[in-house]
Design an enzyme around this catalytic site. Structure first.
Site, PDB file in Angstrom:
ATOM      1  N   GLU A 155      48.463  62.628  84.334  1.00  0.00           N
ATOM      2  CA  GLU A 155      47.594  63.804  84.510  1.00  0.00           C
ATOM      3  C   GLU A 155      46.133  63.448  84.241  1.00  0.00           C
ATOM      4  O   GLU A 155      45.230  63.936  84.920  1.00  0.00           O
ATOM      5  CB  GLU A 155      48.071  64.941  83.597  1.00  0.00           C
ATOM      6  CG  GLU A 155      49.400  65.518  84.081  1.00  0.00           C
ATOM      7  CD  GLU A 155      50.029  66.482  83.099  1.00  0.00           C
ATOM      8  OE1 GLU A 155      50.142  66.128  81.908  1.00  0.00           O
ATOM      9  OE2 GLU A 155      50.431  67.576  83.507  1.00  0.00           O
ATOM     10  N   GLU A 176      58.320  64.289  82.159  1.00  0.00           N
ATOM     11  CA  GLU A 176      58.541  65.389  81.203  1.00  0.00           C
ATOM     12  C   GLU A 176      59.924  66.017  81.335  1.00  0.00           C
ATOM     13  O   GLU A 176      60.510  66.442  80.344  1.00  0.00           O
ATOM     14  CB  GLU A 176      57.461  66.478  81.378  1.00  0.00           C
ATOM     15  CG  GLU A 176      56.063  66.075  80.937  1.00  0.00           C
ATOM     16  CD  GLU A 176      55.242  65.394  82.028  1.00  0.00           C
ATOM     17  OE1 GLU A 176      55.821  64.940  83.041  1.00  0.00           O
ATOM     18  OE2 GLU A 176      54.019  65.306  81.864  1.00  0.00           O
ATOM     19  N   GLY A 234      51.138  63.019  80.504  1.00  0.00           N
ATOM     20  CA  GLY A 234      49.718  63.300  80.325  1.00  0.00           C
ATOM     21  C   GLY A 234      48.828  62.146  80.770  1.00  0.00           C
ATOM     22  O   GLY A 234      47.677  62.355  81.154  1.00  0.00           O
ATOM     23  N   ALA A 241      51.565  62.478  76.627  1.00  0.00           N
ATOM     24  CA  ALA A 241      51.249  63.148  75.367  1.00  0.00           C
ATOM     25  C   ALA A 241      52.035  62.455  74.256  1.00  0.00           C
ATOM     26  O   ALA A 241      53.024  61.776  74.521  1.00  0.00           O
ATOM     27  CB  ALA A 241      51.647  64.618  75.449  1.00  0.00           C
TER      28      ALA A 241
HETATM   29  N1  DAK Z   1      54.419  59.347  72.567  1.00  0.00           N
HETATM   30  C1  DAK Z   1      54.514  58.722  71.351  1.00  0.00           C
HETATM   31  N2  DAK Z   1      54.827  57.401  71.243  1.00  0.00           N
HETATM   32  C2  DAK Z   1      55.085  56.715  72.367  1.00  0.00           C
HETATM   33  C3  DAK Z   1      55.006  57.297  73.652  1.00  0.00           C
HETATM   34  C4  DAK Z   1      54.651  58.691  73.720  1.00  0.00           C
HETATM   35  N3  DAK Z   1      54.504  59.339  74.887  1.00  0.00           N
HETATM   36  N4  DAK Z   1      55.308  56.364  74.580  1.00  0.00           N
HETATM   37  C5  DAK Z   1      55.563  55.235  73.897  1.00  0.00           C
HETATM   38  N5  DAK Z   1      55.429  55.424  72.564  1.00  0.00           N
HETATM   39  C6  DAK Z   1      55.611  54.461  71.487  1.00  0.00           C
HETATM   40  C7  DAK Z   1      57.079  54.130  71.293  1.00  0.00           C
HETATM   41  O1  DAK Z   1      57.705  55.119  70.500  1.00  0.00           O
HETATM   42  C8  DAK Z   1      56.987  52.781  70.623  1.00  0.00           C
HETATM   43  O2  DAK Z   1      56.648  52.983  69.271  1.00  0.00           O
HETATM   44  P1  DAK Z   1      57.451  52.190  68.089  1.00  0.00           P
HETATM   45  O3  DAK Z   1      58.873  52.548  68.284  1.00  0.00           O
HETATM   46  O4  DAK Z   1      57.137  50.727  68.385  1.00  0.00           O
HETATM   47  O5  DAK Z   1      56.822  52.718  66.837  1.00  0.00           O
HETATM   48  C9  DAK Z   1      55.766  52.135  71.293  1.00  0.00           C
HETATM   49  O6  DAK Z   1      55.019  53.224  71.863  1.00  0.00           O
HETATM   50  C10 DAK Z   1      56.155  51.201  72.421  1.00  0.00           C
HETATM   51  O7  DAK Z   1      57.004  51.894  73.313  1.00  0.00           O
HETATM   52  P2  DAK Z   1      58.440  51.344  73.741  1.00  0.00           P
HETATM   53  O8  DAK Z   1      59.034  50.464  72.696  1.00  0.00           O
HETATM   54  O9  DAK Z   1      59.244  52.518  74.195  1.00  0.00           O
HETATM   55  O10 DAK Z   1      58.031  50.437  74.983  1.00  0.00           O
HETATM   56  P3  DAK Z   1      58.932  50.074  76.267  1.00  0.00           P
HETATM   57  O11 DAK Z   1      58.127  49.058  77.002  1.00  0.00           O
HETATM   58  O12 DAK Z   1      60.330  49.760  75.882  1.00  0.00           O
HETATM   59  O13 DAK Z   1      58.980  51.435  77.134  1.00  0.00           O
HETATM   60  C11 DAK Z   1      57.980  53.374  78.192  1.00  0.00           C
HETATM   61  C12 DAK Z   1      57.795  51.926  77.692  1.00  0.00           C
HETATM   62  C13 DAK Z   1      56.638  53.887  78.645  1.00  0.00           C
HETATM   63  C14 DAK Z   1      58.981  53.378  79.376  1.00  0.00           C
HETATM   64  C15 DAK Z   1      58.576  54.241  77.032  1.00  0.00           C
HETATM   65  O14 DAK Z   1      57.760  54.053  75.889  1.00  0.00           O
HETATM   66  C16 DAK Z   1      58.581  55.695  77.350  1.00  0.00           C
HETATM   67  O15 DAK Z   1      59.452  56.185  78.109  1.00  0.00           O
HETATM   68  N6  DAK Z   1      57.649  56.465  76.765  1.00  0.00           N
HETATM   69  C17 DAK Z   1      57.623  57.906  76.886  1.00  0.00           C
HETATM   70  C18 DAK Z   1      57.040  58.306  78.207  1.00  0.00           C
HETATM   71  C19 DAK Z   1      57.053  59.797  78.380  1.00  0.00           C
HETATM   72  O16 DAK Z   1      58.094  60.461  78.354  1.00  0.00           O
HETATM   73  N7  DAK Z   1      55.860  60.357  78.568  1.00  0.00           N
HETATM   74  C20 DAK Z   1      55.726  61.795  78.795  1.00  0.00           C
HETATM   75  C21 DAK Z   1      55.468  62.464  77.469  1.00  0.00           C
HETATM   76  S1  DAK Z   1      55.388  64.220  77.637  1.00  0.00           S
HETATM   77  C22 DAK Z   1      50.120  69.791  77.435  1.00  0.00           C
HETATM   78  C23 DAK Z   1      49.554  68.868  78.263  1.00  0.00           C
HETATM   79  C24 DAK Z   1      50.243  67.721  78.595  1.00  0.00           C
HETATM   80  C25 DAK Z   1      51.484  67.482  78.091  1.00  0.00           C
HETATM   81  C26 DAK Z   1      52.055  68.416  77.260  1.00  0.00           C
HETATM   82  C27 DAK Z   1      51.377  69.570  76.942  1.00  0.00           C
HETATM   83  N8  DAK Z   1      49.418  70.987  77.114  1.00  0.00           N
HETATM   84  C28 DAK Z   1      48.034  71.127  77.555  1.00  0.00           C
HETATM   85  C29 DAK Z   1      49.997  72.006  76.346  1.00  0.00           C
HETATM   86  C30 DAK Z   1      52.140  66.261  78.440  1.00  0.00           C
HETATM   87  C31 DAK Z   1      53.380  65.937  78.076  1.00  0.00           C
HETATM   88  C32 DAK Z   1      53.827  64.546  78.182  1.00  0.00           C
HETATM   89  O17 DAK Z   1      53.121  63.661  78.582  1.00  0.00           O
END
Ligand code: DAK
Length: 257
Positions: free
Chosen positions: A111, A131, A108, A65
Site C-alpha cells: 500500500e 491480509e 501495508g 503493518a
Molecule cells: N509484522 C511484524 N513482524 C514481521 C512482519 C510483520 N508484518 N513481517 C515479518 N516480521 C518479522 C518476523 O516476525 C521475523 O521476526 P523474528 O521472528 O526474527 O523476531 C522477522 O521479521 C523476519 O521474518 P521471517 O523470519 O518471517 O522471514 P521469512 O523470510 O521467513 O518470511 C515473509 C518473510 C515476508 C514471507 C514473512 O515474514 C511474512 O509472511 N510476513 C508477514 C507478511 C504479512 O502478512 N504482511 C501483512 C501484514 S497486515 C491499517 C492500514 C494498513 C494495515 C492495517 C491497518 N489502518 C490504516 C487501520 C495493513 C495491514 C497489514 O499489512
C-alpha cells in the site's frame, strides 16, 4: 531524532528516506508511519526538496503493518488508531515520490508502494496483499488503489488469495514502471527523482495533482481540472523561463516562482 528511518538530502533536490526496521522486515509500526508522515510534512515545506525516494533494504521494502502491534488492538483500538491519519498525510504529500522496491512489499508495504507516484522495482521484488491470511482485509487503500493499478481480476486474485506476485508480473500489470537488477534499484530511482527535481517545481506539483485527480474523477471533469492547472502555470515565471531557455538553446534555471 528519527528511530525508524534513515534520511539524506542530496544537493540536486532529492530526499532519500530509507525504512529502517531490518529486524522486522521494515514492518510499518505506528512509530515508523508517524516518522514517515512527519518527514514528508517537513519536506513539503522545504524548497530544497523537489522529489522523494522511499526505499527499504535488500530483503524487504516493507512486509506490511506490524502484526505484533496489530494483535494488541481491539475494535475500539482500531477505531481510535492514529495510523489512518498518518496515511492521509502521506497521501497528501504534494511532491513526487518514487518507491525503490527490493524484496518484499506486502500488505501495508504494498500500500505504501501505491502511495508513490512512480515505482522502480528490483527483479527479485514481490508484491502482495496477504491480509486475508490474517482474517482481515487491506486497510490503507489496498483494495481501491490496487484495482486501479492492475485491474479487477488480478487485484481480486491478490486480495482474495493473499498470494504475492513477482516483480515481472507487477511490471506487466502496470504497478511498476521499471525493473532493475537488485543492486541498481535505488540508484535508478534516484536518477528518476533527479530528473524530476530538475524540472520547474510548480509544474511538477501541478502535474502530480492532476495525475492523481484522474483516479478520482470522470474524464470531462479531469480534463477541466487539467485545463485550470495548465492556465495557472501560464502565470509562473518558470513557464516563461522554460520556453525562453528552449528558444535560446540553454538550460532553464527554475526558481519555483
Ligand atoms: N509484522 C511484524 N513482524 C514481521 C512482519 C510483520 N508484518 N513481517 C515479518 N516480521 C518479522 C518476523 O516476525 C521475523 O521476526 P523474528 O521472528 O526474527 O523476531 C522477522 O521479521 C523476519 O521474518 P521471517 O523470519 O518471517 O522471514 P521469512 O523470510 O521467513 O518470511 C515473509 C518473510 C515476508 C514471507 C514473512 O515474514 C511474512 O509472511 N510476513 C508477514 C507478511 C504479512 O502478512 N504482511 C501483512 C501484514 S497486515 C491499517 C492500514 C494498513 C494495515 C492495517 C491497518 N489502518 C490504516 C487501520 C495493513 C495491514 C497489514 O499489512
Amino acid at each position: 531524532m528519527l528511530k525508524f528511518l534513515l534520511t539524506e538530502t542530496f544537493p540536486k533536490g532529492v530526499l532519500n528516506i530509507q525504512l529502517h526496521r531490518p529486524e522486522a522486515l521494515n514492518a510499518l509500526n505506528t512509530g515508523l508511519l508517524a516518522e514517515l508522515a512527519d518527514t514528508l510534512d517537513n519536506a513539503a515545506r522545504n524548497d530544497a526538496v523537489r522529489a522523494v525516494v522511499i526505499s527499504g533494504d535488500s530483503r524487504a521494502f516493507a512486509a506490511g503493518a506490524d502484526i505484533r502491534e496489530m494483535a494488541d488492538l481491539n475494535a475500539i483500538g482500531v477505531m481510535n488508531d492514529p495510523r489512518p491519519q498518518h496515511w492521509s498525510r502521506i497521501a497528501a504529500f504534494p511532491k513526487p515520490i518514487i518507491a525503490a522496491v527490493n524484496g518484499f512489499a506486502l500488505g501495508g508495504g504494498c500500500e505504501l508502494v501505491m502511495h508513490a507516484d512512480i515505482v522502480i522495482a528490483s527483479r527479485d521484488a514481490r508484491f502482495g496483499q496477504p491480509e486475508i491470511k490474517l482474517g482481515i482485509i487491506p486497510g490503507a487503500g489496498g483494495t481501491q488503489r490496487l484495482i486501479r493499478a492492475v485491474g479487477k481480476s488480478l487485484a481480486s486474485q491478490m486480495v482474495l488469495t493473499g498470494e504475492p506476485i513477482s516483480a515481472q508480473r507487477a511490471y506487466d500489470a502496470g504497478l511498476v514502471s521499471e525493473l532493475t537488477e537488485p543492486d541498481l534499484t535505488l540508484e535508478r530511482a534516484q536518477q528518476v527523482a533527479e530528473a524530476i527535481a530538475a524540472q520547474a517545481p510548480l509544474a511538477v506539483n501541478q502535474a502530480k495533482d492532476v495525475l492523481l485527480r484522474a483516479q478520482e474523477t470522470h474524464l470531462s471533469a479531469g480534463l477541466a481540472y487539467e485545463r485550470k492547472a495548465f492556465t495557472l502555470l501560464a502565470a509562473t515565471e518558470d513557464r516563461n523561463e522554460g520556453i525562453q531557455a528552449f528558444i535560446e538553446k540553454r538550460r532553464p534555471e527554475y526558481k519555483g516562482r
